[in-house]
Design a protein around this motif. Structure first.
Motif, PDB file in Angstrom:
ATOM      1  N   ALA A 172      14.176  22.541 -81.563  1.00 42.73           N
ATOM      2  CA  ALA A 172      13.340  22.165 -80.429  1.00 42.73           C
ATOM      3  C   ALA A 172      14.180  22.342 -79.164  1.00 42.73           C
ATOM      4  CB  ALA A 172      12.883  20.717 -80.561  1.00 42.73           C
ATOM      5  N   VAL A 173      13.644  23.054 -78.185  1.00 42.29           N
ATOM      6  CA  VAL A 173      14.359  23.317 -76.931  1.00 42.29           C
ATOM      7  C   VAL A 173      13.685  22.511 -75.823  1.00 42.29           C
ATOM      8  CG1 VAL A 173      15.116  25.036 -75.278  1.00 42.29           C
ATOM      9  CG2 VAL A 173      14.980  25.616 -77.716  1.00 42.29           C
ATOM     10  N   LEU A 174      14.414  21.537 -75.294  1.00 44.92           N
ATOM     11  CA  LEU A 174      13.889  20.731 -74.194  1.00 44.92           C
ATOM     12  C   LEU A 174      14.201  21.441 -72.887  1.00 44.92           C
ATOM     13  CD1 LEU A 174      13.800  18.688 -76.516  1.00 44.92           C
ATOM     14  CD2 LEU A 174      14.457  16.920 -74.881  1.00 44.92           C
ATOM     15  N   ARG A 175      13.141  21.797 -72.149  1.00 40.07           N
ATOM     16  CA  ARG A 175      13.332  22.512 -70.888  1.00 40.07           C
ATOM     17  C   ARG A 175      12.208  22.148 -69.920  1.00 40.07           C
ATOM     18  NH1 ARG A 175       8.647  23.593 -71.881  1.00 40.07           N
ATOM     19  NH2 ARG A 175       7.742  25.602 -72.411  1.00 40.07           N
ATOM     20  N   ALA A 202       9.296  24.846 -77.906  1.00 35.89           N
ATOM     21  CA  ALA A 202       9.598  24.410 -76.542  1.00 35.89           C
ATOM     22  C   ALA A 202       8.964  23.051 -76.265  1.00 35.89           C
ATOM     23  CB  ALA A 202       9.093  25.435 -75.541  1.00 35.89           C
ATOM     24  N   ILE A 203       9.737  22.157 -75.630  1.00 39.59           N
ATOM     25  CA  ILE A 203       9.257  20.823 -75.284  1.00 39.59           C
ATOM     26  C   ILE A 203       9.555  20.564 -73.805  1.00 39.59           C
ATOM     27  CG2 ILE A 203       9.552  18.336 -75.683  1.00 39.59           C
ATOM     28  CD1 ILE A 203      10.179  18.973 -78.584  1.00 39.59           C
ATOM     29  N   ASP A 204       8.553  20.072 -73.080  1.00 42.93           N
ATOM     30  CA  ASP A 204       8.669  19.781 -71.648  1.00 42.93           C
ATOM     31  C   ASP A 204       9.491  18.504 -71.441  1.00 42.93           C
ATOM     32  OD1 ASP A 204       8.291  19.272 -68.951  1.00 42.93           O
ATOM     33  OD2 ASP A 204       6.171  19.812 -68.970  1.00 42.93           O
ATOM     34  N   THR A 205      10.462  18.539 -70.508  1.00 43.54           N
ATOM     35  CA  THR A 205      11.333  17.375 -70.293  1.00 43.54           C
ATOM     36  C   THR A 205      10.877  16.467 -69.161  1.00 43.54           C
ATOM     37  OG1 THR A 205      12.742  18.648 -68.780  1.00 43.54           O
ATOM     38  CG2 THR A 205      13.376  18.605 -71.111  1.00 43.54           C
ATOM     39  N   ARG A 206       9.765  16.792 -68.498  1.00 43.43           N
ATOM     40  CA  ARG A 206       9.429  16.049 -67.281  1.00 43.43           C
ATOM     41  C   ARG A 206       8.897  14.641 -67.544  1.00 43.43           C
ATOM     42  NH1 ARG A 206       5.819  20.505 -64.366  1.00 43.43           N
ATOM     43  NH2 ARG A 206       5.210  20.779 -66.558  1.00 43.43           N
ATOM     44  N   ASP A 207       8.305  14.410 -68.705  1.00 46.44           N
ATOM     45  CA  ASP A 207       7.728  13.104 -69.010  1.00 46.44           C
ATOM     46  C   ASP A 207       8.382  12.545 -70.262  1.00 46.44           C
ATOM     47  OD1 ASP A 207       5.268  11.692 -70.762  1.00 46.44           O
ATOM     48  OD2 ASP A 207       5.395  11.074 -68.657  1.00 46.44           O
ATOM     49  N   VAL A 227      18.114  21.377 -78.813  1.00 46.52           N
ATOM     50  CA  VAL A 227      18.879  21.994 -77.728  1.00 46.52           C
ATOM     51  C   VAL A 227      18.305  21.486 -76.419  1.00 46.52           C
ATOM     52  CG1 VAL A 227      19.583  24.133 -76.602  1.00 46.52           C
ATOM     53  CG2 VAL A 227      19.303  24.066 -79.096  1.00 46.52           C
ATOM     54  N   VAL A 228      19.123  20.861 -75.599  1.00 48.08           N
ATOM     55  CA  VAL A 228      18.670  20.335 -74.312  1.00 48.08           C
ATOM     56  C   VAL A 228      19.238  21.206 -73.199  1.00 48.08           C
ATOM     57  CG1 VAL A 228      18.656  18.340 -72.771  1.00 48.08           C
ATOM     58  CG2 VAL A 228      18.551  18.000 -75.249  1.00 48.08           C
ATOM     59  N   THR A 229      18.361  21.830 -72.424  1.00 42.46           N
ATOM     60  CA  THR A 229      18.797  22.692 -71.332  1.00 42.46           C
ATOM     61  C   THR A 229      19.073  21.855 -70.079  1.00 42.46           C
ATOM     62  OG1 THR A 229      16.542  23.129 -70.556  1.00 42.46           O
ATOM     63  CG2 THR A 229      17.438  24.597 -72.260  1.00 42.46           C
ATOM     64  N   ALA A 230      19.643  22.492 -69.084  1.00 46.50           N
ATOM     65  CA  ALA A 230      20.003  21.797 -67.844  1.00 46.50           C
ATOM     66  C   ALA A 230      18.792  21.644 -66.937  1.00 46.50           C
ATOM     67  CB  ALA A 230      21.094  22.578 -67.119  1.00 46.50           C
ATOM     68  N   PRO A 251      20.668  17.163 -85.282  1.00 47.23           N
ATOM     69  CA  PRO A 251      21.847  17.702 -84.605  1.00 47.23           C
ATOM     70  C   PRO A 251      21.447  18.131 -83.194  1.00 47.23           C
ATOM     71  CG  PRO A 251      21.642  18.615 -86.809  1.00 47.23           C
ATOM     72  CD  PRO A 251      20.370  17.869 -86.537  1.00 47.23           C
ATOM     73  N   ASN A 252      22.312  17.848 -82.199  1.00 44.54           N
ATOM     74  CA  ASN A 252      21.914  18.068 -80.812  1.00 44.54           C
ATOM     75  C   ASN A 252      23.045  18.641 -79.975  1.00 44.54           C
ATOM     76  OD1 ASN A 252      23.122  15.216 -79.709  1.00 44.54           O
ATOM     77  ND2 ASN A 252      22.057  14.921 -81.659  1.00 44.54           N
ATOM     78  N   VAL A 253      22.687  19.484 -79.020  1.00 35.96           N
ATOM     79  CA  VAL A 253      23.676  20.130 -78.164  1.00 35.96           C
ATOM     80  C   VAL A 253      23.170  20.152 -76.726  1.00 35.96           C
ATOM     81  CG1 VAL A 253      22.801  22.480 -78.502  1.00 35.96           C
ATOM     82  CG2 VAL A 253      25.215  22.133 -77.943  1.00 35.96           C
ATOM     83  N   TYR A 254      24.125  20.123 -75.774  1.00 34.44           N
ATOM     84  CA  TYR A 254      23.795  19.947 -74.356  1.00 34.44           C
ATOM     85  C   TYR A 254      24.667  20.847 -73.469  1.00 34.44           C
ATOM     86  CZ  TYR A 254      21.998  15.687 -76.535  1.00 34.44           C
ATOM     87  OH  TYR A 254      21.347  14.804 -77.359  1.00 34.44           O
TER      88      TYR A 254
END
Length: 332
Positions: A172-175, A202-207, A227-230, A251-254
């Motif tokens: 899952a990519v948080l962006r 893809a997952i929206d990070t705004r809420d 995976v958490v994007t900037a 497992p998570n990466v930043y």
């Protein structure tokens, strides 16, 4: 005759002294107080934002600029987009000599308020694509500064996560889809996904509520990772994101070290605090007469890998020794 000569010498000395008075008075006048505006990326409660500002102020002091002595610094801490636009307009209205802009949203708000106020930015992804500068080498316009990283680095987050958790087949990519940088980072991750044999979501990070719902649904199937994007929204919600990944054993990466310092598994990216200290050098040059459009945009020169072994143990992961050997910092 001797008396006349002494009288002439006295008059000459007196004339020279009187003529020197304006020069001495000018020399004793205090130097002109300069003005710097600062538009931070988030509310003033966040310790990371305070660390960034402290690094910038420290850089200024090392260059001879001290708030209240020879420079006045006006800082704004917007709590949201509406506040950011208002704060940007207020700072521009103060007619500062230069403004420090923290992250892309601050630059966008400032350039909407003025295309002439000098801007030095830090922690901005793809300033060319965002329209802030014409090019990295020759920015033109009223802005220059320091980029966070190139999009290509985003693909390495997926590679790193796969290396730490080789069983992972889904990520899952948080962006933030509202940002060009969010789209660009996701595209770079996509380009690596096929070679890594990983399916992306893809997952929206705004809420933060939507983050939890989407990640919980994603975690119902096995062999997943995160995976958490900037983005500013990921920074704001970082504690909830890290706690969620730990609870769901993902497992998570930043992109930045403050995530593993707060309990995340791993990060790979530049030293953000250093960017703000380096930004002071460009502010100094602009205060001394240089133009932002003539100063090339600078990119990070060093990236750091941080691993949190305590989190790895909680997730049931054995981090390969090859990864640990490359790490700049291992949290135990």
């Amino acid at each position: 005759m001797i008396a006349a000569m002494k009288r002439r010498e006295f008059i000459t000395l007196l004339s020279g002294t009187v003529a020197a008075w304006p020069l001495a008075a000018r020399a004793q006048q205090p130097e002109r107080m300069r003005r710097i505006g600062v538009l931070m990326g988030g509310a003033g409660r966040d310790p990371i934002e305070h660390a960034r500002l402290a690094a910038f102020l420290d850089g200024l002091r090392q260059l001879g600029w001290t708030d209240g002595r020879n420079v006045r610094i006006d800082t704004r801490w917007p709590a949201g987009e509406a506040d950011r636009r208002t704060d940007a307009a207020e700072l521009v209205g103060l007619a500062p000599d230069v403004i420090l802009a923290s992250a892309s949203a601050s630059v966008a708000a400032l350039q909407q308020a003025s295309r002439s106020a000098p801007i030095v930015f830090a922690n901005v992804i793809d300033p060319v694509g965002a329209g802030f500068v014409a090019s990295l080498a020759q920015p033109g316009g009223n802005a220059t500064g320091f980029t966070a990283f190139e999009y290509g680095i985003s693909g390495k987050w997926l590679e790193l996560l796969k290396e730490i958790a080789p069983h992972m087949t889904r990520a899952a990519v948080l962006r933030d889809p509202a940002l060009a940088a969010g789209i660009g980072q996701f595209a770079a991750i996509q380009s690596n996904a096929s070679s890594s044999a990983v399916e992306l979501s893809a997952i929206d990070t705004r809420d933060v509520g939507e983050i939890e719902r989407a990640v919980v649904a994603f975690a119902r199937k096995p062999n997943g990772g995160l995976v958490v994007t900037a983005s500013a929204s990921a920074l704001i919600h970082r504690h909830q994101i890290i706690a969620l990944a730990t609870r769901l054993r993902l497992p998570n990466v930043y992109p930045f070290r403050y995530y593993p310092l707060n309990g995340g598994l791993a990060s790979y990216g530049p030293d953000q605090i250093d960017q703000y200290k380096r930004a002071a050098s460009y502010v100094d040059r602009i205060l001394k007469g240089e133009k932002p459009g003539d100063l090339p945009v600078q990119q990070p020169t060093k990236y750091e890998l941080v691993i949190n072994l305590k989190t790895a143990k909680a997730l049931g992961l054995d981090v390969p020794t090859t990864v640990l050997a490359r790490a700049d910092e291992v949290i135990e």
